[in-house]
Write a protein that holds these residues in place. Structure first.
Motif, mmCIF file in Angstrom:
data_model
loop_
_atom_site.group_PDB
_atom_site.id
_atom_site.type_symbol
_atom_site.label_atom_id
_atom_site.label_comp_id
_atom_site.label_asym_id
_atom_site.label_seq_id
_atom_site.Cartn_x
_atom_site.Cartn_y
_atom_site.Cartn_z
ATOM 1 N N HIS A 86 0.825 -1.206 0.000
ATOM 2 C CA HIS A 86 0.000 0.000 0.000
ATOM 3 C C HIS A 86 0.861 1.259 0.000
ATOM 4 N N LYS A 87 1.944 1.254 0.790
ATOM 5 C CA LYS A 87 2.842 2.414 0.841
ATOM 6 C C LYS A 87 3.515 2.659 -0.497
ATOM 7 N N GLU A 137 1.184 4.334 -3.025
ATOM 8 C CA GLU A 137 0.864 5.739 -2.772
ATOM 9 C C GLU A 137 1.892 6.688 -3.372
ATOM 10 N N ARG A 138 3.089 6.209 -3.623
ATOM 11 C CA ARG A 138 4.136 7.062 -4.185
ATOM 12 C C ARG A 138 3.804 7.418 -5.626
ATOM 13 N N ASP A 175 10.150 2.003 0.230
ATOM 14 C CA ASP A 175 9.297 2.054 1.416
ATOM 15 C C ASP A 175 9.495 0.885 2.370
ATOM 16 N N THR A 215 13.211 5.099 6.230
ATOM 17 C CA THR A 215 11.833 5.564 6.349
ATOM 18 C C THR A 215 11.392 5.791 7.783
#
Length: 145
Positions: free
Chosen positions: A85-86, A89-90, A117, A123
């Motif tokens: 999911h991360k 999003e980018r 990520d 991070t």
């Protein structure tokens, strides 16, 4: 001259290169980071980033398109799970290549390619602030009085 030659053929024919990139890409998706030569890592980046962009749309059509590139059901299902999911999003720049030195056997330049990520070091929310020190100008010319 090297004009209009954007692809690194990696010393392989088309079918071998296609299956090599497919296998390396599915390994990267499963393991989140892999070690490989620098030339393969740079070529893999150009191969896998459009695949991740296509995975932002969670439809059967996009899953089938990605499967045509990867040929690995586990990698495709991993790409559409909530753990990515991360990454989805980018807006781009999903991978990072870090040069790690040279391979022992043939001295080929070796590198680590990873998803941005999934690295906890880079991070983490807690970052150490660097101390800025101002340089004081030493007046060595004034000592000549």
């Amino acid at each position: 001259m090297n004009h209009k030659n954007k692809n690194n053929h990696l010393g392989r024919k088309y079918g071998h290169r296609k299956s090599l990139l497919s296998n390396i890409a599915s390994s990267l998706i499963k393991k989140k980071r892999i070690f490989t030569t620098l030339a393969k890592a740079k070529t893999l980046r150009k191969y896998i980033e459009p695949i991740i962009t296509k995975s932002k749309i969670n439809t059967i059509h996009s899953k089938r398109n990605i499967f045509s590139y990867l040929k690995d059901k586990e990698a495709v299902s991993e790409l559409f799970k909530d753990t990515f999911h991360k990454v989805r999003e980018r807006s781009g720049g999903y991978t990072r290549i870090i040069k790690t030195g040279f391979r022992f056997g043939d001295q080929a330049s070796y590198s680590l390619i990873e998803f941005v990520d999934f690295n906890e070091i880079y991070t983490s929310k807690k970052r150490v602030k660097s101390i800025r020190r101002s340089r004081k100008k030493h007046s060595s010319n004034n000592n000549n009085e």
